[in-house]
Enzyme design. Structure first.
Site, PDB file in Angstrom:
ATOM      1  N   TYR A   9     -58.480 116.392  42.964  1.00  0.00           N
ATOM      2  CA  TYR A   9     -58.775 117.061  41.686  1.00  0.00           C
ATOM      3  C   TYR A   9     -59.344 116.080  40.686  1.00  0.00           C
ATOM      4  O   TYR A   9     -58.994 114.894  40.687  1.00  0.00           O
ATOM      5  CB  TYR A   9     -57.480 117.570  41.030  1.00  0.00           C
ATOM      6  N   ASP A 270     -42.165 121.638  78.204  1.00  0.00           N
ATOM      7  CA  ASP A 270     -42.403 123.021  78.603  1.00  0.00           C
ATOM      8  C   ASP A 270     -43.374 123.643  77.611  1.00  0.00           C
ATOM      9  O   ASP A 270     -44.003 122.926  76.822  1.00  0.00           O
ATOM     10  CB  ASP A 270     -41.094 123.813  78.761  1.00  0.00           C
TER      11      ASP A 270
HETATM   12  N1  COA Z   1     -61.302 111.733  40.538  1.00  0.00           N
HETATM   13  C1  COA Z   1     -62.342 110.890  40.487  1.00  0.00           C
HETATM   14  N2  COA Z   1     -62.296 109.672  39.909  1.00  0.00           N
HETATM   15  C2  COA Z   1     -61.127 109.320  39.342  1.00  0.00           C
HETATM   16  C3  COA Z   1     -60.002 110.152  39.355  1.00  0.00           C
HETATM   17  C4  COA Z   1     -60.115 111.411  39.972  1.00  0.00           C
HETATM   18  N3  COA Z   1     -59.092 112.262  40.016  1.00  0.00           N
HETATM   19  N4  COA Z   1     -58.979 109.534  38.733  1.00  0.00           N
HETATM   20  C5  COA Z   1     -59.455 108.334  38.351  1.00  0.00           C
HETATM   21  N5  COA Z   1     -60.750 108.199  38.706  1.00  0.00           N
HETATM   22  C6  COA Z   1     -61.628 107.036  38.478  1.00  0.00           C
HETATM   23  C7  COA Z   1     -61.617 106.598  37.038  1.00  0.00           C
HETATM   24  O1  COA Z   1     -62.616 107.302  36.320  1.00  0.00           O
HETATM   25  C8  COA Z   1     -61.919 105.150  37.183  1.00  0.00           C
HETATM   26  O2  COA Z   1     -63.306 105.000  37.454  1.00  0.00           O
HETATM   27  P1  COA Z   1     -64.176 103.844  36.750  1.00  0.00           P
HETATM   28  O3  COA Z   1     -63.507 102.583  37.167  1.00  0.00           O
HETATM   29  O4  COA Z   1     -65.518 104.051  37.300  1.00  0.00           O
HETATM   30  O5  COA Z   1     -64.040 104.130  35.300  1.00  0.00           O
HETATM   31  C9  COA Z   1     -61.201 104.755  38.460  1.00  0.00           C
HETATM   32  O6  COA Z   1     -61.095 105.953  39.196  1.00  0.00           O
HETATM   33  C10 COA Z   1     -59.845 104.161  38.239  1.00  0.00           C
HETATM   34  O7  COA Z   1     -59.070 105.050  37.476  1.00  0.00           O
HETATM   35  P2  COA Z   1     -57.734 104.564  36.736  1.00  0.00           P
HETATM   36  O8  COA Z   1     -58.093 103.768  35.535  1.00  0.00           O
HETATM   37  O9  COA Z   1     -56.845 103.933  37.727  1.00  0.00           O
HETATM   38  O10 COA Z   1     -57.072 105.929  36.309  1.00  0.00           O
HETATM   39  P3  COA Z   1     -57.143 106.627  34.887  1.00  0.00           P
HETATM   40  O11 COA Z   1     -56.086 106.035  34.018  1.00  0.00           O
HETATM   41  O12 COA Z   1     -58.533 106.633  34.395  1.00  0.00           O
HETATM   42  O13 COA Z   1     -56.742 108.120  35.226  1.00  0.00           O
HETATM   43  C11 COA Z   1     -55.455 110.038  35.688  1.00  0.00           C
HETATM   44  C12 COA Z   1     -55.464 108.506  35.636  1.00  0.00           C
HETATM   45  C13 COA Z   1     -54.173 110.495  36.303  1.00  0.00           C
HETATM   46  C14 COA Z   1     -55.613 110.575  34.286  1.00  0.00           C
HETATM   47  C15 COA Z   1     -56.657 110.476  36.572  1.00  0.00           C
HETATM   48  O14 COA Z   1     -56.492 109.906  37.822  1.00  0.00           O
HETATM   49  C16 COA Z   1     -56.907 111.953  36.645  1.00  0.00           C
HETATM   50  O15 COA Z   1     -57.485 112.535  35.736  1.00  0.00           O
HETATM   51  N6  COA Z   1     -56.536 112.593  37.764  1.00  0.00           N
HETATM   52  C17 COA Z   1     -56.773 114.004  38.005  1.00  0.00           C
HETATM   53  C18 COA Z   1     -55.901 114.859  37.118  1.00  0.00           C
HETATM   54  C19 COA Z   1     -56.078 116.316  37.415  1.00  0.00           C
HETATM   55  O16 COA Z   1     -57.163 116.795  37.675  1.00  0.00           O
HETATM   56  N7  COA Z   1     -54.957 117.078  37.349  1.00  0.00           N
HETATM   57  C20 COA Z   1     -54.963 118.469  37.612  1.00  0.00           C
HETATM   58  C21 COA Z   1     -54.637 118.787  39.046  1.00  0.00           C
HETATM   59  S1  COA Z   1     -53.015 118.327  39.534  1.00  0.00           S
END
Ligand code: COA
Ligand code: MG
Length: 290
Positions: A9, A270
Site C-alpha cells: 500500500y 496418504d
Molecule cells: N510505498 C512506496 N514507497 C514507500 C512506502 C510505500 N508504502 N513507504 C515508504 N516509501 C519510500 C519513502 O518514500 C522513502 O523513499 P525516498 O527515500 O525515495 O524518499 C523510502 O521508501 C524510505 O521510507 P522511510 O523514510 O523509511 O519511511 P517513511 O517514514 O517515509 O514512511 C510510512 C513510513 C509508514 C508513513 C510509509 O511507509 C507509508 O506511508 N506506508 C503506507 C501506509 C499506508 O498506505 N497505509 C494504509 C494501508 S494499511
C-alpha cells in the site's frame, strides 16, 4: 490468477511513493484512497492516482486502487475515478455483507459494458476486517465470480471487537484462520494482515512464515523494506518443492502398487499429504519458480 504474495500500500496522494513502488518488483501495488489518505486529501488523491496510472510504467506489478468503504460517502466517486484510471483490480475495504460485494461488482460490470471491456476483466479484492464481516464470511466469499481474494485487516478487526494487539497475535488467530477457510472453500486467495512495525524485519519474517503456514497466499505490506521478506516467505523453498515432487512421484508409484498409504523418509504419506504437496507445487508455479 495474479500472484499476490506481497500487496504493497501507499497513500494515493503520495506520487513519490507510487513512483518508488513501481520500481520494486512487488507482485501487487495498491494505491490507497482509504485509511492511508488523509480526509483532507481524498479528492486530490484520486487525481494523483489517475495521473500516475497514465504516466508510470508498473512493469509486471498488478495495479490496484483501494476505494473507501461502502457507506463512507466516498465510495461512488472513488470507484468512478478508480475505474476511469483502468486498474487491474479494485480493492474494497471493510466489507460486511454479500450484498456489498455484489453492489461493487455490478458497478464494475456496468463500467466494463459501457466501455467495451472484457466482462470480469477488472478483478475484485475485498477487505474483511470487522466482527460483522467475519460472521458473514461464508456468504461474502461465495458472493461473486469477480472476487479473487479476501484481505484480512487485523487493526480494524481489533478495533471492532475491542481487542488489544500483541506481537503473538493470538487475539486475531480466529478471524485469520476463518478467512483462510472461507478462501480455500471458494478458490480465493487469502491475504494476511499488515505487520506495522516496519523496522522489525525479523518479527515480520516470523509472522509472514506463520501466515504462509496457516494457508494464506500472501500478506499486506506498507514499506519497501517489507517486500522481499514477505515475497520470500510466501514462495515455497527449494527443499519444500523437492519434497513435494517426491511425494507426488512416490504417491503415483504406490497407487500402482495398490497401496493408499505408504512410508517416505519414515513418515506416512496418504491422500491429504498428496493434496498438500500439490498445493506447494501450485504456489511455486504461481510464484514463477517452476
Ligand atoms: N510505498 C512506496 N514507497 C514507500 C512506502 C510505500 N508504502 N513507504 C515508504 N516509501 C519510500 C519513502 O518514500 C522513502 O523513499 P525516498 O527515500 O525515495 O524518499 C523510502 O521508501 C524510505 O521510507 P522511510 O523514510 O523509511 O519511511 P517513511 O517514514 O517515509 O514512511 C510510512 C513510513 C509508514 C508513513 C510509509 O511507509 C507509508 O506511508 N506506508 C503506507 C501506509 C499506508 O498506505 N497505509 C494504509 C494501508 S494499511
Ligand atoms: Mg483496514
Amino acid at each position: 490468477m495474479h500472484s499476490r504474495r506481497a500487496l504493497l500500500y501507499m497513500p494515493g496522494s503520495d506520487r513519490r511513493k507510487i513512483e518508488k513502488a513501481a520500481t520494486l518488483g512487488v507482485d501487487c501495488i495498491c494505491m490507497d484512497l482509504e485509511d492511508g489518505t488523509a480526509l483532507s486529501k481524498k479528492v486530490e488523491a484520486r487525481a494523483v492516482i489517475a495521473q500516475a496510472m497514465k504516466e508510470l510504467d508498473f512493469g509486471n506489478s498488478e495495479r490496484c486502487i483501494r476505494i473507501n468503504s461502502i457507506g463512507s460517502g466516498f465510495e461512488k466517486d472513488d470507484l468512478a475515478s478508480a475505474l476511469a484510471a483502468r486498474p487491474d483490480s479494485i480493492v474494497v475495504p471493510k466489507i460486511e455483507t454479500a450484498e456489498q460485494v455484489k453492489w461493487v461488482s455490478e458497478q464494475i460490470e456496468s463500467y466494463e459494458l459501457s466501455n467495451g471491456l472484457t466482462l470480469g476483466g477488472i478483478r475484485l479484492l475485498i477487505g474483511v476486517e470487522t466482527a460483522k464481516g467475519i460472521l458473514n464470511l461464508k456468504e461474502i466469499a461465495e458472493a461473486d465470480k469477480r472476487l479473487d481474494a479476501i484481505i484480512f485487516g487485523a487493526e480494524d478487526y481489533a478495533a471492532s471487537v475491542g481487542a488489544r494487539r500483541t506481537k503473538e497475535a493470538t487475539e486475531v488467530l480466529y478471524p485469520r484462520q476463518a478467512v483462510v477457510a472461507a478462501c480455500a472453500a471458494n478458490d480465493l486467495q487469502a491475504i494476511d494482515m499488515v505487520y506495522i512495525d516496519f523496522r522489525d524485519l525479523e518479527g515480520l519474517r516470523r509472522e509472514a512464515e506463520q501466515g504462509a503456514g496457516f494457508g494464506f497466499s500472501g500478506k499486506q505490506v506498507i514499506h519497501p523494506n517489507q517486500v522481499a521478506v514477505v515475497q520470500e516467505a510466501f514462495t515455497p523453498s527449494d527443499e519444500a518443492i523437492e519434497y513435494a515432487k517426491r511425494v507426488v512421484e512416490s504417491f503415483e508409484i504406490s497407487q500402482k502398487e495398490g497401496k493408499g498409504a505408504y512410508a517416505l523418509d519414515g513418515k506416512m504419506i496418504d491422500m491429504p499429504l498428496l493434496k498438500n504437496a500439490q498445493k506447494v507445487l501450485e504456489r511455486a508455479r504461481a510464484a514463477g519458480k517452476r
